[in-house]
Design a protein around this motif. Structure first.
Motif, PDB file in Angstrom:
ATOM      1  N   GLU A  40       0.979  -1.318   0.000  1.00  0.00           N
ATOM      2  CA  GLU A  40      -0.036  -0.179  -0.168  1.00  0.00           C
ATOM      3  C   GLU A  40       0.772   1.312   0.105  1.00  0.00           C
ATOM      4  OE1 GLU A  40      -3.391   1.169   2.957  1.00  0.00           O
ATOM      5  OE2 GLU A  40      -1.320   1.856   3.625  1.00  0.00           O
ATOM      6  N   VAL A  41       0.726   2.264  -0.821  1.00  0.00           N
ATOM      7  CA  VAL A  41       1.192   3.491  -1.013  1.00  0.00           C
ATOM      8  C   VAL A  41       0.573   4.510  -0.387  1.00  0.00           C
ATOM      9  CG1 VAL A  41       2.618   4.900  -2.464  1.00  0.00           C
ATOM     10  CG2 VAL A  41       2.749   2.622  -2.834  1.00  0.00           C
ATOM     11  N   THR A  42       0.898   5.432   0.395  1.00  0.00           N
ATOM     12  CA  THR A  42       0.160   6.569   0.926  1.00  0.00           C
ATOM     13  C   THR A  42       0.882   7.873   0.831  1.00  0.00           C
ATOM     14  OG1 THR A  42       0.693   6.169   3.233  1.00  0.00           O
ATOM     15  CG2 THR A  42      -1.560   5.106   2.386  1.00  0.00           C
ATOM     16  N   ILE A  43       0.250   9.027   0.598  1.00  0.00           N
ATOM     17  CA  ILE A  43       0.997  10.340   0.604  1.00  0.00           C
ATOM     18  C   ILE A  43       0.043  11.020   1.504  1.00  0.00           C
ATOM     19  CG2 ILE A  43      -0.222  10.812  -1.654  1.00  0.00           C
ATOM     20  CD1 ILE A  43       2.546  12.537  -1.729  1.00  0.00           C
ATOM     21  N   GLY A  44       0.217  11.449   2.565  1.00  0.00           N
ATOM     22  CA  GLY A  44      -0.789  12.107   3.476  1.00  0.00           C
ATOM     23  C   GLY A  44      -1.678  10.826   3.896  1.00  0.00           C
ATOM     24  N   ASN A  45      -2.846  11.399   3.815  1.00  0.00           N
ATOM     25  CA  ASN A  45      -4.194  10.393   3.946  1.00  0.00           C
ATOM     26  C   ASN A  45      -4.716   9.887   2.774  1.00  0.00           C
ATOM     27  OD1 ASN A  45      -3.863  10.235   6.760  1.00  0.00           O
ATOM     28  ND2 ASN A  45      -5.612  11.844   7.116  1.00  0.00           N
ATOM     29  N   TYR A  46      -3.900  10.473   1.666  1.00  0.00           N
ATOM     30  CA  TYR A  46      -4.653   9.714   0.411  1.00  0.00           C
ATOM     31  C   TYR A  46      -3.919   8.470   0.251  1.00  0.00           C
ATOM     32  CZ  TYR A  46      -5.718  14.609  -0.660  1.00  0.00           C
ATOM     33  OH  TYR A  46      -6.276  15.759  -0.532  1.00  0.00           O
ATOM     34  N   GLY A  47      -4.704   7.545  -0.289  1.00  0.00           N
ATOM     35  CA  GLY A  47      -4.348   5.901  -0.552  1.00  0.00           C
ATOM     36  C   GLY A  47      -4.639   5.225   0.836  1.00  0.00           C
ATOM     37  N   ASN A  48      -4.706   5.967   1.754  1.00  0.00           N
ATOM     38  CA  ASN A  48      -5.001   5.067   3.147  1.00  0.00           C
ATOM     39  C   ASN A  48      -6.430   4.636   3.001  1.00  0.00           C
ATOM     40  OD1 ASN A  48      -4.957   4.332   5.581  1.00  0.00           O
ATOM     41  ND2 ASN A  48      -4.251   6.405   6.414  1.00  0.00           N
ATOM     42  N   GLN A  49      -5.986   3.331   3.391  1.00  0.00           N
ATOM     43  CA  GLN A  49      -7.643   2.398   3.247  1.00  0.00           C
ATOM     44  C   GLN A  49      -8.515   2.576   4.589  1.00  0.00           C
ATOM     45  OE1 GLN A  49      -6.211  -1.465   2.446  1.00  0.00           O
ATOM     46  NE2 GLN A  49      -5.030  -1.020   0.910  1.00  0.00           N
ATOM     47  N   ILE A  50      -7.888   3.035   5.804  1.00  0.00           N
ATOM     48  CA  ILE A  50      -8.412   3.034   6.905  1.00  0.00           C
ATOM     49  C   ILE A  50      -9.549   4.196   7.078  1.00  0.00           C
ATOM     50  CG2 ILE A  50      -8.336   3.044   9.454  1.00  0.00           C
ATOM     51  CD1 ILE A  50      -5.697   1.701   8.995  1.00  0.00           C
ATOM     52  N   ASP A  51      -8.614   5.476   6.197  1.00  0.00           N
ATOM     53  CA  ASP A  51      -9.512   6.622   6.696  1.00  0.00           C
ATOM     54  C   ASP A  51     -10.482   6.967   5.643  1.00  0.00           C
ATOM     55  OD1 ASP A  51      -8.296   8.077   9.175  1.00  0.00           O
ATOM     56  OD2 ASP A  51      -6.651   7.051   8.184  1.00  0.00           O
ATOM     57  N   GLY A  52     -11.153   6.041   5.184  1.00  0.00           N
ATOM     58  CA  GLY A  52     -12.058   6.218   4.006  1.00  0.00           C
ATOM     59  C   GLY A  52     -13.054   7.226   4.415  1.00  0.00           C
ATOM     60  N   MET A  53     -13.429   7.209   5.799  1.00  0.00           N
ATOM     61  CA  MET A  53     -14.472   7.922   6.227  1.00  0.00           C
ATOM     62  C   MET A  53     -14.272   9.379   6.312  1.00  0.00           C
ATOM     63  SD  MET A  53     -17.350   6.409   6.973  1.00  0.00           S
ATOM     64  CE  MET A  53     -17.864   7.553   7.980  1.00  0.00           C
ATOM     65  N   ALA A  54     -13.452   9.841   6.224  1.00  0.00           N
ATOM     66  CA  ALA A  54     -12.939  11.262   6.473  1.00  0.00           C
ATOM     67  C   ALA A  54     -13.702  12.183   5.700  1.00  0.00           C
ATOM     68  CB  ALA A  54     -11.583  11.753   6.540  1.00  0.00           C
ATOM     69  N   LYS A  55     -14.375  13.336   6.424  1.00  0.00           N
ATOM     70  CA  LYS A  55     -15.176  14.218   5.479  1.00  0.00           C
ATOM     71  C   LYS A  55     -14.609  14.956   4.501  1.00  0.00           C
ATOM     72  CE  LYS A  55     -16.798  16.447   9.156  1.00  0.00           C
ATOM     73  NZ  LYS A  55     -17.464  17.191  10.175  1.00  0.00           N
ATOM     74  N   PRO A  56     -15.107  15.107   3.203  1.00  0.00           N
ATOM     75  CA  PRO A  56     -14.526  16.109   2.402  1.00  0.00           C
ATOM     76  C   PRO A  56     -14.370  17.296   2.735  1.00  0.00           C
ATOM     77  CG  PRO A  56     -16.538  15.390   1.455  1.00  0.00           C
ATOM     78  CD  PRO A  56     -16.511  14.473   2.897  1.00  0.00           C
ATOM     79  N   THR A  57     -13.445  17.831   2.691  1.00  0.00           N
ATOM     80  CA  THR A  57     -13.077  19.456   3.018  1.00  0.00           C
ATOM     81  C   THR A  57     -12.561  20.226   2.039  1.00  0.00           C
ATOM     82  OG1 THR A  57     -10.935  18.867   3.596  1.00  0.00           O
ATOM     83  CG2 THR A  57     -12.418  18.299   5.257  1.00  0.00           C
ATOM     84  N   LEU A  58     -12.790  21.640   2.286  1.00  0.00           N
ATOM     85  CA  LEU A  58     -12.041  22.477   1.353  1.00  0.00           C
ATOM     86  C   LEU A  58     -12.228  22.229  -0.169  1.00  0.00           C
ATOM     87  CD1 LEU A  58      -8.994  23.340   3.867  1.00  0.00           C
ATOM     88  CD2 LEU A  58     -11.139  24.584   3.555  1.00  0.00           C
ATOM     89  N   ARG A  59     -13.242  22.270  -0.780  1.00  0.00           N
ATOM     90  CA  ARG A  59     -13.341  21.981  -2.160  1.00  0.00           C
ATOM     91  C   ARG A  59     -12.381  20.673  -2.769  1.00  0.00           C
ATOM     92  NH1 ARG A  59     -10.654  25.872  -0.744  1.00  0.00           N
ATOM     93  NH2 ARG A  59      -8.711  25.304  -1.359  1.00  0.00           N
ATOM     94  N   ARG A  60     -12.642  19.693  -1.790  1.00  0.00           N
ATOM     95  CA  ARG A  60     -12.036  18.696  -2.397  1.00  0.00           C
ATOM     96  C   ARG A  60     -12.368  17.294  -1.787  1.00  0.00           C
ATOM     97  NH1 ARG A  60      -7.289  19.915   0.942  1.00  0.00           N
ATOM     98  NH2 ARG A  60      -6.979  18.166   2.214  1.00  0.00           N
ATOM     99  N   LYS A  61     -12.706  16.440  -2.274  1.00  0.00           N
ATOM    100  CA  LYS A  61     -13.044  15.220  -1.524  1.00  0.00           C
ATOM    101  C   LYS A  61     -11.906  14.441  -1.226  1.00  0.00           C
ATOM    102  CE  LYS A  61     -17.510  14.734  -3.687  1.00  0.00           C
ATOM    103  NZ  LYS A  61     -18.193  14.342  -4.708  1.00  0.00           N
ATOM    104  N   LYS A  62     -11.941  13.538  -0.035  1.00  0.00           N
ATOM    105  CA  LYS A  62     -10.950  12.701   0.227  1.00  0.00           C
ATOM    106  C   LYS A  62     -11.136  11.550  -0.240  1.00  0.00           C
ATOM    107  CE  LYS A  62      -7.877  14.151   3.459  1.00  0.00           C
ATOM    108  NZ  LYS A  62      -8.091  14.411   4.815  1.00  0.00           N
TER     109      LYS A  62
END
Length: 2019
Positions: A673-695
């Motif tokens: 698994e490759v992640t950069i920040g929380n992008y690509g992270n499988q656990i934090d799928g739930m985080a709310k989309p913020t600031l003009r962008r969706k996680k």
């Protein structure tokens, strides 16, 4: 972007000459080749190209100069052509023919024809080479080494090497150009390779075929700029280095070889092209692991404390521990001299952030906590970064944190030292501290910190955070959801900031993943602060306990700059990324430490937006809030775009290989698994989309997104539905061998890609990348240079010059690139300031490098290398960007959804830029990474095994730059796109399918390894090597019981399949991993180390011939964790199998006559060439063998093994009785390589022979290098001692440091000092005259100046020697500092003159002489007569004399490891004994004349003339002088030390003579012990702490090997003193006289002599010495003697040819005391020496008396006559006048309880007081140390008295007496009795100067003057802390010895005997009695006027009231009755 120039012809030239042209643009100039003998036309036809980073401006200029070229003189300029590029910029291409102009700007008839092209932005940036430059195929010749030629020395027309700075002089350009002769034209190719035409290919002495250097660690070579087209990259031929030197000389026409420099020699195993980057070889995380530290603080004294008459004590605080000094009463300058030690066992990060706080508190007692006077704080890291990790005798400035407006509160003098394990602290030698303390010059501050520090406010603004992890389990979340029915974020974050020992925290934001604070935390601290780091932590508030979510440290040094153009700390607003434990929440997080900032974070935790600003406070401003408490305030929020514009970034990764997967996880499917920040992270799928962008994963609900393998992200953009794929598909691994598995990524390589949004701050990373690349290149160059030095290749200095050239051109390149920085809004102040300072620094470094280059010579090489290493540190420091942008990338290996191992890749390393220098070093390259275990699991052996090895390709850049993200992959693949969604062409591939594959055979030539790790308990290992390549692995055979296996084995890997284009394979083969294991009979093999290598590749169409083949063996450094664990000698080749199959491969020619069955030996041509050598071993004895398996060693034997051959010593029959060998010398013959660097180690093993033929291994030792034992027969020419001529050795007496004799006339009023230069003879005469102590100056004065013989003792000699030593140290430091200054000035000025260097080499000597003279001329120095001195060594004698291993060496025998936790056992702990002997290696046969000498014993071979090793009885006399800085052993911070000595069976404990409560005890004892060598040869001197109850504790001990000293040629039995005397303090203490010693030495060394001749001459060999010939006995009779002469020869024994060596002088050595419980940390030092006398010689005299001097009893009588101008405190009650009731108090420092007061002079109106009062102070005084000695009990509970030594200082105070309230303190003066200002003659002349300006006033010492009278000022501080004068005192000081005092007694006060008359005091005290009317008038009219009026009025009122009350009833009655 590039500018290209084609220089065609220059025509119309005059005459016939050699022509050369130079083209320059933007400071980068190129030269053409030289055209010889050309007439009117010169056809150059050459093309030059300038890559440009920023667009060319229309008014920039291109300049071309044409010269007539001269070999000898400077080139003559013909004319210049300058062209403005406007037209070129507009049109892009231009052809021009134009005339040249001369110096006067007038046109000449010569014309030039050129063509210019300019290509603007096209996305590809010009690298240094281009297709057009490689058009000349004839120049390409086979070969594979870049020949190291200096970029300058052979300049080519196609200059694409490093940029030349334009400032180089013409002469140099000439030098460059003469090398352009037709016969050896050289061309540059790519970065720094040279192509040679027609050069013979030779394998020169450089041993550089195939670019190899012996000892390469991982030589993966250079990354080069991308080639536009992959042409065949042929390599240049190899030239021999000597050849080159000659060629350069020839070309240069006798050019100075000191100007030649070399480009890279990097020993690259093969040519590495641009597709791979270097892997990192060190594995183990070192951060976060606890270590031992010791902080030791000595509080010496305080001065100038602010406050009146206080009782100060000092509190020392380190971290949370506090310790206190004792309290000193009523003094503003207390003297403590107390020592405190704090021990810690914590990780370095925690340690260095601890705060050391020193505070002075006054009047603290059991009931009250006392008030703070002032404090000082700094962090431990600041101390640790000081030289020697310490501040020594420095003054800390105390300030009051509660009151910012106040100035300083005093000074505290202390020593602070921080020691880690293994650091040794060199304490400056502590003798009597006589130098007056210059407080301002010795402040406790690091260099560069100004002494006046101001208060400042540090504003840390916390705006918001995002991406926080869930801090609760999903289980809890579901329960909550069920109960409450709402789904809240499960984290309550707040931010906590730690700085300088204080902490502040923001408010808690309840349940928020995206908390918004907008608060600022304000710290108030001195600026610059002495605390390096600010710690910022996001914490989760919880009812039970708060836990850290993530921690970040800000290093203040990185966000500020202290230079004159520097800036205050500033930061942001910027995002800070925090890393820590993995994001899946568990109740017990095993990696919680990572969140606290210990160790490397293994996952992204959160990012925090913050900023920092500092404001210096104006303390004079009255509105200022003076509290230093931490404040938290609201802060204005910042705009969203302040940190940069949001950009879409694209991360692409391809997994090319995953091998070496640990077998524990091999059975489950694996994915990455490759992640950069929380992008690509499988656990934090739930985080709310913020600031003009969706996680990512913003769609699914929780469980689903957990199951989804690839979390999705819906983002309609130009890519259509581009779904991020962050992890590879799970795959089942396949077996590689029994330890490792691999994943079957064969032709199909999985890919991942992630889109993410970050603020665009790439510029920061770009600048860091440019600097990193410069630093990498520099580091690589320095490694080259060090390797050349190590392998003794010729001319390392040339390579260093090349390195400096690369460095300066790199720095200039940075300045041009960074300068074009666009000014967008989101740049913070720090960005701007950092850019400015980086540009300044790099420009500076570039210039210094250019200057240094010209100064690098063969002899200055080492010093310059150090300077260049400083550049490297500076660059690394600058490159570290404090303001983060894009978070790091994590790659996790998951097995069955469990996280197993990870690697972390900084985002800047893979960031893409169109400018090559700015690109990350691993961007678009194949990188080999090794996955490691997270956190603590990775500590120790677990972290050394590889979890997995991956070849991974990464690219990170803006989404819009995405087009060439696949450019760096190995060619030959097809992209497989995802099937979902509209199949748009811009989709990234989900996997790559390779269509091309090549088949190879790998040959691994494993020759041998050495110095491996001992893995078995026997101290040996059974090593075998395992070689991994792609998915295959093979092992060598196991060799039992050796640390230096010679496998001599060829491993062949067949059918190795590599995917990609053939030509790329040749440049870019994958790496080979070699692991060394120890075979165990049971259990699995132990890991012993790992190294990497690159094979040399041969394609099927290439010839197998020199220079590349056969490859050369080379050393690879083996690593075990972070530490090195030996070297591997091997060679690797990768051969392509062509169409013809294996039959085409070269044959394997093994050495003939060796048949090893299936094992193939290393073939001829690769294995080293061997010769016959003989190894002779001297077996002397074994010592200190410890028990083996609880049994004592009884019959040991030594086995020696070298290169497969061995020899055994004789058996020692009874180790207890005699541990020496009976047969001394044995030998063995072995075949060793001719190349000494390839010599195998020699193994020494000791075995104990038990009954029935069994034997056990005791211990072993590997001699890794035989070089120092190789015997080289002297050349015939060098027999210079056979010359017949005599050499007279000039024996000058050493220049004494103090040359002058000083006498002082005795009249008290004259200040004249007469200097008399005294010669040695006069001195002798004077001594004789002086026997009675009468003398030169008459009276006592003379006696003081020149103490007579009877007064001198051993201590006089000792103290004089220490003075000398300190003086020498001072001079050395001064000389060093001066040299350094010169150096720096030269570098700064860029002086290139060599004359200067010559002067410089002369200068230090002259300086020394000058210094000595100036030291001699200082009149204030207390010049002592020339006392005979001894040598004080401030280290062990062994280090001075090379361990006394001149012929007898000691080899430590090590045992193996016992358990797993043994890895961190130190070398000391593994020693099981010592073998004494020696080795001699030489080639056979030897020259014949060896055995011809007289007395040659064939049995002893090379070891002629060694003494016999039979037991011998010796008298050992141990002298212990004193100990310093002992580690406290008792609770009170002191110790009660005594000496214990152990030698063999003798054990002396000097317990009854312990010294109470002393950490610097003076022992002054000698002990006699009889011992028998060799059984009792290890002397242990220990210092124990005496305890009343319980056992005594060991403080520390030191061990001395007496045997080596006894047998050494340096004659360490009894030191040779400076002069020979037969009586007095300097009596000769050796039973043998100098003449006897000399004749013995001559006899043993077979030297002719000594022949004593007339006139004080003696001849030894062919040297003649001269010296005095007579001496006097006790009665002063003269007699003739040869002893002085003989002694002179002994002092100069090293000048005697062949037999000479330095003899040990009479000395005192300083040995560190160590305690086995605290290994490696010094516990104090012991000064001592040892004499040894053989018992079969005449007995020595009695031991010299070194018992400590007893203090001398003195009596100081102080008569206070009068005072004057004392300030008036009281108002008189009757007359209202100002007056004071004066009395004077006095005491000697340290004896406050014996203070004495005069009577009171009442009612002084003028401040005049008359006393005539005598104080008497008896005291004990140590003359030598200038200290008063006080013995007193510390408290009522103390067992015994403690001795204190205190400076002799007299304190006088003036007070105002009050009857009812406490007396008022008015002022004081403290006089140092050794040097105080002479009193003024009258009160008028007495001024403040006498206190403040001590340095310039004449000083007197009461010990010399005996009687002094005068006026001195009293001073005190007023409200503003200014000193003011508060009175004057007339006093008389009279010093008498106790005897004199007894003879003429005097009474205290005004009593008998010798009474003083009563003072004549005017009766002002009763003045109101005499003049009553005046007093009454005063009382009534002035003082009490209003009071009287008020009283009268009140009385009237009262009377009226009384009358009213009295008459009231009568009236009432009258009225009522109506009468």
């Amino acid at each position: 972007m590039a500018l290209q120039l084609r220089l065609r012809t220059v025509s119309g030239l005059r005459g016939k000459a050699d022509r050369i042209a130079k083209a320059a643009f933007r400071g980068l100039s190129f030269y053409t080749r030289v055209l010889e003998n050309c007439e009117d036309e010169a056809r150059f036809d050459e093309t030059f190209r300038w890559p440009v980073a920023s667009n060319i401006d229309g008014n920039e200029i291109l300049e071309i100069q044409v010269f007539n070229y001269s070999k000898v003189f400077t080139n003559r300029l013909i004319g210049t052509f300058r062209m403005v590029l406007q037209k070129v910029v507009e049109e892009g291409q231009l052809e021009v023919t134009d005339t040249l102009i001369d110096d006067n700007n007038s046109a000449i008839q010569t014309s030039i024809s050129i063509e210019v092209r300019y290509q603007a932005m096209d996305g590809t940036v010009g690298a240094w080479n281009d297709k057009e430059f490689l058009e000349i195929p004839s120049l390409q010749s086979e070969g594979d080494s870049r020949y190291p030629l200096e970029t300058d020395s052979l300049l080519s027309g196609h200059r694409q090497g490093s940029a030349m700075s334009p400032s180089k002089s013409n002469q140099q350009s000439a030098e460059r150009s003469f090398r352009r002769m037709e016969e050896d034209e050289m061309y540059y190719h790519s970065e720094d390779e040279l192509l040679g035409e027609g050069d013979t290919l030779s394998q020169g002495s450089l041993n550089m075929r195939a670019g190899k250097g012996v000892f390469s660690a991982m030589k993966l070579g250079k990354t080069r700029p991308p080639k536009d087209d992959h042409q065949k990259q042929e390599e240049p031929a190899v030239l021999e280095a000597e050849d080159l030197g000659r060629k350069a000389m020839r070309l240069g026409g006798g050019l100075d070889p000191d100007t030649v420099s070399l480009a890279s020699v990097t020993a690259v195993t093969t040519n590495v092209s641009n597709k791979r980057s270097k892997p990192d070889i060190k594995m183990e995380p070192s951060a976060g692991r606890p270590m031992d530290y010791q902080v030791s603080i000595t509080v010496i004294e305080a001065r100038q404390l602010v406050g009146l008459n206080m009782d100060p004590m000092v509190c020392v605080e380190v971290g949370d521990e506090k310790k206190y000094t004792s309290m000193k009463e009523s003094t503003n300058c207390p003297y403590y001299n107390e020592y405190f030690v704090f021990d810690f066992h914590v990780p370095p990060d925690v340690m260095f952030d601890k705060i050391i706080k020193l505070s002075v508190i006054h009047s603290k007692n059991l009931l009250r906590s006392g008030t703070l006077v002032g404090s000082f704080k700094m962090d431990v890291g600041t101390v640790y970064t000081q030289p020697e990790h310490q501040f020594y005798h420095k003054w800390a400035i105390l300030s009051d944190p509660e009151d910012l407006t106040a100035g300083l509160k005093g000074y505290l003098k202390c020593d602070v030292a921080v020691v880690g394990k293994g650091d040794n602290i060199k304490t400056p030698h502590k003798a009597n501290e006589t130098d007056e303390d210059d407080i301002e010059g010795n402040l406790l501050l690091p260099d560069g910190v100004p002494p006046e520090r101001q208060w400042a406010r540090f504003y840390i603004k916390i705006y918001r955070a995002e991406g926080l992890p869930r801090m609760n389990t999903s289980l809890m979340a579901n329960v909550k959801k069920a109960l409450i029915g709402e789904n809240k974020d499960l984290v309550d974050p707040y931010v906590q900031v730690f700085f300088a020992g204080q902490k502040g925290k923001t408010s808690v934001q309840k349940s928020s993943y995206e908390p918004l604070w907008n608060e600022q935390i304000v710290f108030t601290e001195m600026f610059p602060p002495l605390c390096k780091r600010i710690k910022i932590q996001i914490r989760d508030s919880d009812k039970v306990n708060d836990v850290a979510i993530g921690t970040h440290f800000i290093d203040l040094r990185k966000i500020s700059n202290e230079g004159d153009k520097g800036f205050l700390p500033t930061f942001g607003p910027a995002w800070v990324n925090m890393y820590g434990s993995t994001r899946n929440y568990t109740l017990m997080d095993e990696h919680q430490d990572l969140n606290e900032g210990l160790g490397e974070g293994v996952s992204f935790r959160a990012r925090l937006l913050m900023s920092l600003a500092v404001e210096i406070l104006d303390t004079s401003n009255p509105e200022i809030n003076s509290s230093t408490e931490v404040q938290v305030e609201q802060a204005p929020s910042v705009a969203d775009n302040c940190t940069g514009k949001m950009e879409e970034f694209f991360l692409f990764g391809a997994f090319l290989e995953a091998t070496m997967i640990d077998r524990k996880i091999g059975d489950k499917p694996i994915n990455f698994e490759v992640t950069i920040g929380n992008y690509g992270n499988q656990i934090d799928g739930m985080a709310k989309p913020t600031l003009r962008r969706k996680k990512d994963g913003g769609d699914g609900d929780e469980e689903e997104s957990e199951l989804l393998q690839n979390s999705s992200e819906e983002d309609g953009d130009e890519d259509g539905e581009l779904v991020s794929i962050s992890s590879s598909q799970p795959m089942k691994p396949l077996v590689t061998d029994r330890n490792y598995f691999h994943l079957p990524y064969f032709e199909k390589k999985p890919c991942i890609y992630i889109k993410s949004w970050w603020q665009d701050q790439r510029r920061r990373l770009y600048n860091a990348n440019i600097m990193d690349k410069i630093a990498d290149k520099l580091e690589e160059g320095l490694n080259d240079v060090q390797e050349m030095i190590k392998t003794e290749k010729p001319h390392p200095e040339r390579r260093l010059r090349g390195v400096l050239e690369e460095l300066s051109s790199g720095c200039l390149r940075f300045v041009t690139l960074a300068d074009k920085d666009q000014h967008h809004s989101s740049r913070t102040r720090l960005d701007r300031e950092r850019l400015k300072s980086c540009m300044r620094e790099l420009e500076n470094v570039g210039q210094q490098a250019t200057t240094l280059r010209s100064q690098v010579k063969k002899n200055t090489m080492k010093d310059k290398l150090k300077l260049v290493q400083n550049f490297l540190q500076k660059l690394r420091f600058l490159a570290d960007e404090p303001q983060h942008t894009i978070p790091d990338i994590f790659i996790w290996m998951m097995s069955n959804n469990k996280r197993i191992a990870y690697t972390r890749i900084p985002s800047k390393d893979i960031l893409y830029s169109i400018v090559d220098e700015e690109m990350g070093k691993d961007c678009a390259k194949v990188k080999t990474v090794f996955l490691k275990l997270p956190g603590k699991r990775g500590f120790g052996p677990a972290g050394w095994t590889v979890q997995a090895k991956m070849e991974i390709y990464l690219w990170l850049g803006l989404n819009k730059q995405r087009k060439d993200f696949l450019s760096g992959l190995p060619c030959g693949f097809e992209e497989k796109k995802t099937a979902r969604g509209p199949n748009l062409p811009s989709f990234p591939p989900i996997s790559l399918l390779y269509t091309k594959k090549q088949v190879f055979q790998l040959r691994a030539h494993m020759y041998q390894a050495r110095s491996l790790f001992a893995a078995d308990s026997s101290g040996l290992s059974d090593p075998f090597a395992r070689v991994f390549f792609i998915t295959q692995s093979q092992c060598t055979e196991v060799l039992n019981e050796t640390l230096c296996p010679t496998w001599d084995q060829l491993l062949v890997f067949d059918n190795v399949e590599l995917y990609g284009e053939a030509h790329e394979m040749r440049d870019d083969p994958p790496i080979i991993v070699i692991e060394i294991y120890d075979q165990d009979t049971v259990g699995k093999a132990d890991f012993m180390g790992r190294t990497f290598a690159k094979p040399v590749v041969k394609m099927s169409d290439e010839q197998y011939c020199p220079p590349r083949f056969p490859p050369q063996l080379e050393y690879y450094q083996i690593y075990r964790g972070n530490s090195t664990a030996g070297d591997l000698l091997a060679a690797f080749e990768l051969l392509q199998i062509g169409a013809g199959g294996k039959s085409d491969l070269p044959r394997v020619d093994g050495p003939t006559g060796i048949d090893r069955g299936p094992i193939l030996p290393v073939p001829l041509g690769i294995r080293p060439v061997l010769s016959k050598y003989r190894v002779e071993i001297l077996f002397w004895g074994l010592r200190d063998l410890k028990r083996v398996n609880l049994a004592q060693v009884d019959r040991p034997r030594v086995d020696i093994e070298c290169a497969g051959k061995g020899v055994q010593s004789a058996l020692i029959q009874n180790y207890k009785k005699n541990p020496n060998f009976s047969t001394l010398v044995k030998w063995l013959e072995v075949d060793l390589p001719e190349n000494e660097l390839l010599h195998p180690p020699l193994n020494i093993r000791v075995v104990d022979c038990r009954a029935f033929g069994r034997y056990t291994l005791v211990g072993s030792h590997a001699v890794s290098s035989l070089r120092k034992f190789i015997y080289r027969p002297p050349e015939k020419k060098a027999h210079h001692w056979n010359m017949t001529g005599e050499l007279v050795v000039k024996v000058e007496p050493e220049v004494p440091i103090k040359k002058m004799e000083t006498m002082v006339k005795l009249e008290a009023n004259s200040d004249a000092v007469v200097k008399v230069e005294v010669s040695e003879e006069e001195k002798e005469k004077k001594k004789k005259k002086k026997k009675g102590g009468g003398g030169a100056g008459g009276g006592e004065e003379g006696e003081e100046e020149e103490p007579d013989e009877s007064m001198l003792d051993w201590w006089s000699k000792y103290f004089a020697s220490i003075e000398t030593m300190k003086e020498q140290l001072r001079q050395q430091e001064a000389a060093a500092a001066e040299a350094e200054e010169k150096e720096e000035m030269e570098i700064a000025e860029g002086s290139k003159g060599q004359a200067k260097n010559k002067e410089k080499s002369k200068a230090p000597k002259d300086d020394k002489k000058k210094k000595q003279q100036s030291a001699a001329e200082l009149p204030e120095k207390k010049n002592k007569q020339k006392i005979d001195e001894l040598k004080v060594f401030n280290k062990e004698l062994e280090t001075e004399f090379d361990n006394f291993e001149d012929w007898l060496h000691t080899f430590n025998l090590l045992r193996g490891k016992i358990g797993d936790n043994d890895d961190n056992a130190t070398e000391e702990e593994r020693i099981v004994g010592r073998f004494k002997g020696s080795i001699c290696v030489y080639k056979v046969p030897l020259p014949d004349d060896m055995g011809k000498e007289a007395g040659y014993d064939p049995n002893l071979g090379m070891f002629q003339g060694i003494p016999s090793n039979d037991p011998i009885n010796v008298l050992v006399r141990v002298y212990v002088v004193r100990a310093t800085d002992l580690h406290p052993a008792d609770i009170n911070g002191k110790a009660d030390p005594y000496i214990a000595i152990k030698l063999g069976k003798t054990d002396i404990k000097d317990k009854e003579n312990y010294i109470s409560k002393q950490l610097n005890p003076v022992f002054g004892k000698s002990f006699d012990i009889e011992a028998t060598f060799p059984m009792e040869s290890m002397l242990t001197v220990a210092v124990y702490d005496w305890d009343l109850v319980g056992t005594d504790d060991l403080i520390g001990e030191t061990k001395i090997d007496l045997e080596n000293r006894y047998y050494s040629k340096h004659r360490a039995t009894c030191g040779v003193s400076q002069t020979y005397a037969i009586h007095g303090y300097n009596m000769w203490r050796d039973p043998m006289k100098p003449s006897q010693i000399l004749s013995k030495l001559c006899k043993e060394g077979k030297v002719d002599g000594p022949h004593f001749g007339p006139g004080g001459r003696v001849k030894v060999a062919n040297r003649v010495f001269t010296g005095p010939t007579e001496m006097e006995d006790e009665n002063g009779q003269k007699k003739q003697t040869e002893e002085h002469l003989a002694l002179t020869v002994l002092h100069h024994w090293e000048d005697v040819p062949r037999a000479g060596c330095r003899l040990v002088p009479e000395h005192v050595e300083t040995r560190p005391l160590l305690n086995p419980d605290k290994p490696g940390i010094e516990q104090g030092r012991l000064e001592m020496w040892v004499d040894m006398f053989p018992m079969d010689m005449p007995a020595p005299g009695p031991a010299i008396d070194i018992s400590p001097r007893k203090p001398k009893k003195y009596e100081l009588r102080v008569i206070v006559w009068n005072t004057d101008e004392v300030i008036l405190e009281d108002d008189d009650y009757f007359t209202g006048e100002k007056s004071s009731d004066i009395f004077v108090r006095g005491w000697l420092k340290g004896q406050q309880e014996d203070k004495q007061d005069t009577d009171v002079h009442y009612h002084s109106l003028t401040g005049e007081g008359n006393f005539n009062w005598r104080y008497i102070f008896p005291f004990d005084y140590l003359m030598a140390e200038e200290k008063i000695v006080i013995s007193k009990k510390e408290s009522m509970f103390s067992w015994d008295e403690t001795e204190y030594k205190i400076p002799a200082r007299l304190t006088l105070q003036v007070w105002d007496a009050d009857h009812f309230s406490a007396d008022d303190f008015l002022g004081a003066i403290e006089l140092d009795l050794n040097r105080f200002p002479r009193g003024a003659k009258t009160a008028k002349q007495c001024s403040m100067e006498m206190v403040t300006n001590e340095a310039e006033l004449p000083m007197v010492s009461i010990f010399k003057q005996k009687r002094v009278k005068g006026w001195w000022p009293f001073v005190a501080r007023d409200e503003n802390d200014e000193l003011e004068i508060t009175g004057k005192v007339e006093a008389e000081l009279h010093l008498l010895t106790a005897e004199e005092a007894e003879k003429s007694p005097a009474g205290l006060a005004r009593n008998e005997p010798d009474p003083l008359e009563k003072p004549n005091r005017p009766d002002t005290s009763f003045i109101w009695f005499l003049n009553p009317l005046k007093s009454i008038k005063y009382l009534i009219c002035t003082r009490y006027k209003w009071l009287i009026i008020k009283i009268v009025l009140a009385l009237l009122l009262l009377i009226m009231l009384a009358l009213f009350l009295y008459s009231m009833p009568g009236y009432m009655v009258k009225k009522l009755l109506g009468a």
